[in-house]
Design a protein around this motif. Structure first.
Motif, PDB file in Angstrom:
ATOM      1  N   SER A 264       0.804  -1.225   0.000  1.00 36.10           N
ATOM      2  CA  SER A 264       0.000   0.000   0.000  1.00 36.10           C
ATOM      3  C   SER A 264       0.833   1.269   0.000  1.00 36.10           C
ATOM      4  N   GLY A 265       2.161   1.162   0.116  1.00 37.80           N
ATOM      5  CA  GLY A 265       3.011   2.348   0.164  1.00 37.80           C
ATOM      6  C   GLY A 265       3.469   2.722   1.552  1.00 37.80           C
ATOM      7  N   GLN A 266       3.086   1.933   2.586  1.00 39.41           N
ATOM      8  CA  GLN A 266       3.472   2.222   3.970  1.00 39.41           C
ATOM      9  C   GLN A 266       4.414   1.126   4.458  1.00 39.41           C
ATOM     10  N   ALA A 267       5.561   1.551   5.003  1.00 39.99           N
ATOM     11  CA  ALA A 267       6.562   0.595   5.464  1.00 39.99           C
ATOM     12  C   ALA A 267       7.291   1.161   6.669  1.00 39.99           C
ATOM     13  N   ALA A 268       7.794   0.256   7.512  1.00 45.08           N
ATOM     14  CA  ALA A 268       8.576   0.643   8.684  1.00 45.08           C
ATOM     15  C   ALA A 268       9.742  -0.321   8.828  1.00 45.08           C
ATOM     16  N   LEU A 269      10.943   0.217   9.040  1.00 47.12           N
ATOM     17  CA  LEU A 269      12.145  -0.600   9.234  1.00 47.12           C
ATOM     18  C   LEU A 269      12.302  -0.871  10.724  1.00 47.12           C
ATOM     19  N   VAL A 270      12.229  -2.142  11.116  1.00 42.84           N
ATOM     20  CA  VAL A 270      12.309  -2.504  12.538  1.00 42.84           C
ATOM     21  C   VAL A 270      13.660  -3.078  12.919  1.00 42.84           C
ATOM     22  N   SER A 271      14.472  -3.460  11.931  1.00 45.35           N
ATOM     23  CA  SER A 271      15.845  -3.913  12.173  1.00 45.35           C
ATOM     24  C   SER A 271      16.609  -3.801  10.862  1.00 45.35           C
ATOM     25  N   SER A 272      17.896  -4.117  10.892  1.00 40.50           N
ATOM     26  CA  SER A 272      18.707  -3.977   9.687  1.00 40.50           C
ATOM     27  C   SER A 272      18.338  -4.971   8.603  1.00 40.50           C
ATOM     28  N   ASN A 273      17.554  -6.018   8.938  1.00 42.72           N
ATOM     29  CA  ASN A 273      17.161  -7.008   7.932  1.00 42.72           C
ATOM     30  C   ASN A 273      15.676  -7.346   7.984  1.00 42.72           C
ATOM     31  N   THR A 274      14.860  -6.469   8.605  1.00 37.24           N
ATOM     32  CA  THR A 274      13.420  -6.730   8.702  1.00 37.24           C
ATOM     33  C   THR A 274      12.636  -5.470   8.384  1.00 37.24           C
ATOM     34  N   LEU A 275      11.666  -5.639   7.502  1.00 37.62           N
ATOM     35  CA  LEU A 275      10.806  -4.545   7.079  1.00 37.62           C
ATOM     36  C   LEU A 275       9.362  -4.966   7.275  1.00 37.62           C
ATOM     37  N   VAL A 276       8.547  -4.034   7.757  1.00 36.29           N
ATOM     38  CA  VAL A 276       7.126  -4.301   7.969  1.00 36.29           C
ATOM     39  C   VAL A 276       6.326  -3.402   7.036  1.00 36.29           C
ATOM     40  N   VAL A 277       5.389  -4.009   6.277  1.00 39.95           N
ATOM     41  CA  VAL A 277       4.591  -3.238   5.327  1.00 39.95           C
ATOM     42  C   VAL A 277       3.120  -3.577   5.519  1.00 39.95           C
ATOM     43  N   MET A 278       2.257  -2.672   5.038  1.00 41.29           N
ATOM     44  CA  MET A 278       0.814  -2.893   5.034  1.00 41.29           C
ATOM     45  C   MET A 278       0.396  -3.267   3.618  1.00 41.29           C
ATOM     46  N   ASP A 279      -0.507  -4.255   3.515  1.00 38.29           N
ATOM     47  CA  ASP A 279      -0.941  -4.682   2.188  1.00 38.29           C
ATOM     48  C   ASP A 279      -1.840  -3.625   1.552  1.00 38.29           C
ATOM     49  N   SER A 280      -2.161  -3.826   0.273  1.00 43.35           N
ATOM     50  CA  SER A 280      -2.907  -2.827  -0.481  1.00 43.35           C
ATOM     51  C   SER A 280      -4.314  -2.615   0.055  1.00 43.35           C
ATOM     52  N   ALA A 281      -4.875  -3.597   0.753  1.00 47.90           N
ATOM     53  CA  ALA A 281      -6.225  -3.463   1.312  1.00 47.90           C
ATOM     54  C   ALA A 281      -6.220  -2.783   2.667  1.00 47.90           C
ATOM     55  N   GLY A 282      -5.038  -2.612   3.290  1.00 46.92           N
ATOM     56  CA  GLY A 282      -4.947  -1.998   4.610  1.00 46.92           C
ATOM     57  C   GLY A 282      -5.470  -2.880   5.721  1.00 46.92           C
ATOM     58  N   SER A 283      -5.459  -4.199   5.515  1.00 43.23           N
ATOM     59  CA  SER A 283      -6.013  -5.110   6.520  1.00 43.23           C
ATOM     60  C   SER A 283      -5.031  -6.174   6.986  1.00 43.23           C
ATOM     61  N   THR A 284      -3.860  -6.269   6.377  1.00 43.02           N
ATOM     62  CA  THR A 284      -2.890  -7.314   6.721  1.00 43.02           C
ATOM     63  C   THR A 284      -1.500  -6.706   6.808  1.00 43.02           C
ATOM     64  N   VAL A 285      -0.777  -7.041   7.881  1.00 44.39           N
ATOM     65  CA  VAL A 285       0.602  -6.611   8.071  1.00 44.39           C
ATOM     66  C   VAL A 285       1.512  -7.725   7.573  1.00 44.39           C
ATOM     67  N   THR A 286       2.443  -7.373   6.690  1.00 41.81           N
ATOM     68  CA  THR A 286       3.392  -8.337   6.137  1.00 41.81           C
ATOM     69  C   THR A 286       4.786  -8.014   6.654  1.00 41.81           C
ATOM     70  N   THR A 287       5.421  -8.995   7.289  1.00 41.93           N
ATOM     71  CA  THR A 287       6.795  -8.862   7.779  1.00 41.93           C
ATOM     72  C   THR A 287       7.734  -9.460   6.742  1.00 41.93           C
ATOM     73  N   ILE A 288       8.677  -8.647   6.258  1.00 40.78           N
ATOM     74  CA  ILE A 288       9.625  -9.081   5.233  1.00 40.78           C
ATOM     75  C   ILE A 288      11.004  -9.198   5.866  1.00 40.78           C
ATOM     76  N   SER A 289      11.583 -10.399   5.823  1.00 42.29           N
ATOM     77  CA  SER A 289      12.938 -10.634   6.336  1.00 42.29           C
ATOM     78  C   SER A 289      13.856 -10.912   5.158  1.00 42.29           C
ATOM     79  N   PHE A 290      14.943 -10.177   5.085  1.00 36.75           N
ATOM     80  CA  PHE A 290      15.923 -10.358   4.010  1.00 36.75           C
ATOM     81  C   PHE A 290      17.300 -10.533   4.647  1.00 36.75           C
ATOM     82  N   HIS A 291      17.868 -11.739   4.498  1.00 32.47           N
ATOM     83  CA  HIS A 291      19.127 -12.062   5.151  1.00 32.47           C
ATOM     84  C   HIS A 291      19.799 -13.209   4.402  1.00 32.47           C
ATOM     85  N   ASP A 292      21.076 -13.048   4.099  1.00 25.81           N
ATOM     86  CA  ASP A 292      21.867 -14.082   3.420  1.00 25.81           C
ATOM     87  C   ASP A 292      21.221 -14.512   2.109  1.00 25.81           C
TER      88      ASP A 292
END
Length: 1017
Positions: A264-292
């Motif tokens: 949906s265009g909204q994101a928050a960085l909670v650590s150096s390898n974890t990003l939290v975003v809201m889906d396009s419907a504004g009803s689900t939080v998606t946690t994105i982990s990127f490492h190695d």
């Protein structure tokens, strides 16, 4: 009227001289009499020379600054801030704002140390401090990187960053930058990442990213690491992560994955390898982990975090370690992200809250703050980043007025005397005000909503009530005597510096410019100002102070109106001056959104108290507001509101207003200019109404400009309240020309489609500017003129029977100003004296737009040095005083230019009669006289508009210029011919009169004695 105090002394000098000559002829006067007469003459001439020093001066001296004008500086709504509180140097906070301003503010008082207002297309994307001495800004969608000297704001270097496509920008200034080491500043923009030298601004390396339309969210670089991580999105369904070598710019790794549920265009960085975003419907939080090299997703419905969740949730963009906040309506959730990527609700707050970024207070401790407002209270809480249960600070602060909700908060820490941590918070409120909170109190506040003025109207102050106490009279008499003694000392050059300061203070007080009552000259008024924040202010014209301010409830964001937008101010209730028990009010027109079809909002505000009397949410849109020249029995002005469907709605909705309006229904016309489609339409009302207060409309004429050859870029009309003193204009040969005076005159400028861009976007052969003068009742084109090889931007002003417009001449590579004057030939026969005597003239015959006018036009063009932002014209109470143009230059100053320089009758060799009339010899360029700048040496940064208001004194007009700054002054286009200057010395005039009377009396005595001696002889 202007007085000439030297007329009486001239006659006295003649009398004394005549007596002296007679006495010399007869040679009978003694030496004592000659000595007395010589002494008396010397005294008299000294007084006369001193009196001549009090003649009105039209230049502005140092001690006159602030007497008739004021200037206020603002910065706008803050969107980013960086504190600089080192032990050495001044403590300051550097901010960037939505008005494209970068400024350094004093932390003690909130004053501006320095600031720079960037261009309207140079929005600031990021700001930081490098090496403890440079302020780094990234602007223009990541294409311009600048370094400013922190102490004085001087630009150190500027780098232009190029790239293949437009994209979101990001700035990263490593915290490890040291003064003795040339580390890099990382800037992302235009689809590229650039490494820039912090000292010289040179580009060290540049890397183009492979993915098209990559929108960056964060640049991450761990402390003392040579690896940079870029995370962002391509479109709304793909997550990308880039790993780049910080020294060489080489791409180490690129990972990409599709996002389940979209983005949906909204994101928050909670650590150096974890990003939290809201889906396009504004009803689900998606946690994105990127490492190695692995990208994993974990989805959590918002309904599992909030019971009975309905609607859309928003993720705050703050940077918190292991935490993020979710907002749903008035509820704010603080959620922790576990190592496994699961979400845990830490706390729920039942109100909208602003959250700061993490602040390092020691090597291993970090803190953050969250703030919310309750009516006139602010609750501030500071917590440790890793310990939610412990409060470092919790306090409540009282505000002086309701300022809406908290939008942003920035925190800074300091060490108290007991070695504990103290915190200060910089808070941005809904009304765009800026507050600094420290130790449970507001240290200072700034009303920066005044940097975004939308509309301005004036209101008269209340009438002064009679009745003054005897003590007040005695005190006033003493001050009057003291003031004139000081003025006399100043005139005789005997005043000390303290006396000069006292004279200046007395001048300010004696002027009475800050009194809250009307003055007989009409200088004291209230400026009612509507701002983009939905806050309305009343400013006193005397000194610019804020009398009251009000954040309108109807213009606050709510569930029913998510994006309220203020449009205009209109006088609503204007009681007569004898109605001392009634206050005037203004109508504030706004709508729920930027589009024309959004529903309208009305607010009614008392101009004396600022109280919102009432408000109404309309069931129709508001595209146009037409103030009608009618009042009901309660002295409320009638207005016609036009909606997007073309219907007209009468306000106020009362039977009294309807009974007044219905007989005039057939005389109401209006027009609309649709610049995008190139159509101008004229409308009238139908006799049959949709309901009691709504009327159907009909189109009566239209003008369609061919899109392949013309594009509308400017339209301008006369002010509805402009006063014209006379229709006749007497010219050099004692002939008369009659002005074509019509409030229905519309100026329209069109350009070739290829020339509608910036200057130089087309060749002279491809460019042309066509101007039209149109009667808006009939749609008749009165005048059409083509300027070949010219293009916009065009600024224009219409007044009386003339229009002046400014444009760019591509052939001459210079700006030009042209004037068109239009005259009514149908009244040319009225110049016959016998017709006037016999009553066979048509001066009193009614004028109708439907009768084909016999008009004659005259025009002339001149080169002009400056680019122009705005043009206005002076206005006076009776329209007698000559007009001057007020030109807002590209340098953000206001220049006064006499209308005579833009007279189309100017010729190279004017006749003697034309010279006597005041015709100036023709020159190809308009003069720029430095002394003609109304703003003197000041600038109105970001100048957007100039408003003029007539004073009661015919010679004077009031000028208000607004942009990021505000400026107000009194201006006399033909000088103050109907009044004495404020610093005129009445005491010296009285002393001169007394001296003259004494001289005449002494002369009479001596003359009598002389006659007696002659008789005895």
């Amino acid at each position: 009227m202007h007085k000439n105090p030297s007329s009486s002394p001239s006659r006295s000098v003649y009398l004394v001289t005549l007596i002296d000559e007679t006495r010399r002829e007869k040679k009978t006067l003694g030496k004592d009499f000659s000595s007395a007469m010589a002494t008396m003459l010397r005294v008299f001439l000294l007084l006369l020379s001193l009196l001549s020093l009090t003649a009105p001066a039209f230049s502005l001296y140092e001690d006159q600054v602030g007497l008739a004008d004021w200037h206020q500086k603002y910065i706008g709504k803050v969107k980013d801030a960086v504190f600089h509180t080192q032990k050495t140097g001044r403590k300051r906070v550097v901010v960037s704002t939505e008005e494209n301003v970068i400024a350094s503010l004093d932390l003690r008082h909130g004053e501006i140390f320095w600031r720079h207002v960037l261009g309207p297309n140079d929005a600031i994307d990021g700001i930081d401090i490098a090496m403890g001495k440079y302020v780094i800004t990234l602007s223009s969608e990541g294409s311009i990187l600048r370094a400013w000297n922190l102490p004085d704001g001087q630009m150190v270097w500027e780098s232009f960053l190029q790239g293949p496509y437009s994209s979101k920008s990001s700035l990263l200034v490593p915290a490890s930058l040291r003064v003795d080491k040339d580390n890099v500043i990382l800037a992302f923009g235009k689809g590229c990442i650039h490494a820039i030298s912090a000292i010289h601004g040179d580009t060290l390396w540049k890397k183009d990213l492979e993915a098209d339309s990559f929108e960056i969210q964060y640049m991450i670089q761990a402390s003392d690491s040579d690896v940079i991580h870029l995370v962002g999105f391509v479109g709304s369904s793909q997550f990308d992560s880039y790993t780049i070598d910080a020294k060489s710019g080489e791409l180490i790794k690129h990972d990409s994955a599709a996002i389940p549920g979209g983005y949906s265009g909204q994101a928050a960085l909670v650590s150096s390898n974890t990003l939290v975003v809201m889906d396009s419907a504004g009803s689900t939080v998606t946690t994105i982990s990127f490492h190695d090299g692995k990208v994993t997703f974990n989805q959590t419905p918002v309904s599992t975090l909030i019971e009975d969740f309905v609607g859309k949730a928003i993720i705050s963009a703050s940077k918190l370690e292991g935490l993020f906040s979710v907002k749903t309506g008035t509820l704010t959730l603080f959620v922790r992200v576990t190592v496994e990527g699961k979400l845990e609700v830490v706390n729920k707050v039942d109100y909208a809250t602003a959250v700061s970024d993490l602040l390092a207070i020691s090597e291993d401790r970090q803190a953050f703050a969250f703030v919310h407002s309750r009516s006139t209270d602010i609750d501030l809480t500071v917590k440790l980043g890793a310990d939610w249960n412990h409060d470092l600070l919790k306090e409540s602060v009282k505000m002086d007025q309701e300022r809406g909700s908290v939008k942003k908060v920035f925190i800074n820490n300091y060490i108290r005397t007991d070695r504990s941590h103290g915190f200060r918070a910089l808070i941005v409120m809904e009304d765009h005000s800026l507050l600094l909170v420290q130790q449970g109190a507001i240290v200072w506040s700034r009303e920066d909503a005044l940097a975004s003025v939308i509309d301005v109207k004036t209101s008269e102050l209340p009438v002064e009530k009679k009745g003054v106490s005897v003590a007040k009279v005695e005190e006033t008499l003493f001050e009057w005597l003291q003031g004139h003694v000081l003025k006399l000392k100043g005139t005789l050059m005997l005043a000390s510096p303290d006396d000069m300061a006292a004279i200046q203070a007395l001048r300010l007080k004696a002027s009475g410019k800050s009194k809250m009552t009307r003055d007989h000259n009409g200088f004291r008024k209230l400026l009612i100002v509507l701002t983009k924040a939905g806050k309305i202010f009343a400013l006193h014209t005397g000194d610019g102070r804020i009398i009251w301010s009000r954040l309108l409830n109807s213009l606050r964001q709510s569930a029913t109106c998510e994006a309220p937008t203020g449009l205009n101010l209109f006088p609503w209730h204007v009681p007569h001056h004898h109605a001392l028990d009634e206050n005037p009010s203004v109508l504030v027109v706004s709508r729920c959104g930027p589009s024309d079809d959004a529903l309208g909002l009305l607010s009614f505000v008392d101009t004396y108290t600022g109280k919102e009397l009432s408000s109404a949410s309309l069931d129709h849109s508001v595209v146009q507001v037409i103030p009608l020249p009618f009042m009901d029995s309660t002295e409320q002005r009638l207005h016609l509101l036009i909606d997007a469907s073309g219907q007209a709605h009468l306000y106020p909705k009362t039977s009294d207003a309807l009974s007044i309006f219905r007989p005039e229904l057939s005389n109401v016309y209006w027009y609309s200019v649709e610049a995008e489609t190139g159509i101008i339409k004229g409308y009238a009302l139908k006799e049959k109404a949709s309901d009691n207060y709504s009327f159907d409309t009909r189109s009566i004429w239209s003008i369609v400009f061919p899109s392949e050859s013309e594009k509308i870029i400017k339209s301008s009309a006369r002010k509805s309240n402009e006063v014209v003193h006379t229709q006749a204009k007497v010219i050099a040969d004692q002939d008369a020309m009659f002005k074509y005076i019509s409030k229905n005159l519309l100026f329209v400028a069109t350009v070739a489609p290829k020339a509608s861009g910036d200057i130089g976007s087309s060749t002279p052969e491809e460019s042309w500017l066509i101007v039209y003068l149109i009667d808006t009742i009939t749609g008749r084109i009165l005048q059409r003129m083509t300027h070949h090889g010219a293009q916009g931007p065009v600024e224009a002003v219409v007044s009386e029977n003339w229009v002046i417009y400014h444009y760019f001449n591509l052939r001459a590579h210079r700006y030009e100003m042209s004037v068109i004057e239009i005259y009514d030939q149908s009244r040319a026969d009225n110049k016959d004296v016998w017709k006037l005597i016999l009553g066979k003239h048509n001066l009193t015959s009614p004028v109708s737009s439907y009768s084909r006018p016999e008009v004659m036009t005259r025009s002339q063009s001149y080169f002009f040095t400056h680019s122009v932002k705005s043009i206005a014209v002076t206005s006076t109470a009776k329209g007698i005083t000559s007009k001057q143009l007020l030109i807002g230059t590209v340098g953000d100053q206001v220049l006064a230019l006499d209308k005579r320089f833009l007279d189309p009758r100017r010729s190279v060799n004017p006749t003697q009669a034309e010279k006597e009339e005041g015709i100036i010899p023709l020159a190809d360029s308009l003069p720029i006289i430095p002394q003609s700048y109304v703003t003197h040496a000041l600038k109105v940064e970001g100048l957007r508009g100039i408003e003029t208001v007539p004073a009661k004194l015919e010679s004077t007009t009031l000028i208000f210029a607004y942009g990021v700054d505000l400026f107000f002054t009194r201006f006399a286009p033909s000088r103050t011919y109907d009044s004495l200057t404020e610093d005129f010395s009445y005491a010296l005039l009285l002393l001169t009169i007394v001296a003259l009377v004494a001289a005449i009396f002494i002369t009479w005595i001596l003359s009598e004695k002389k006659e007696l001696r002659d008789k005895w002889r």
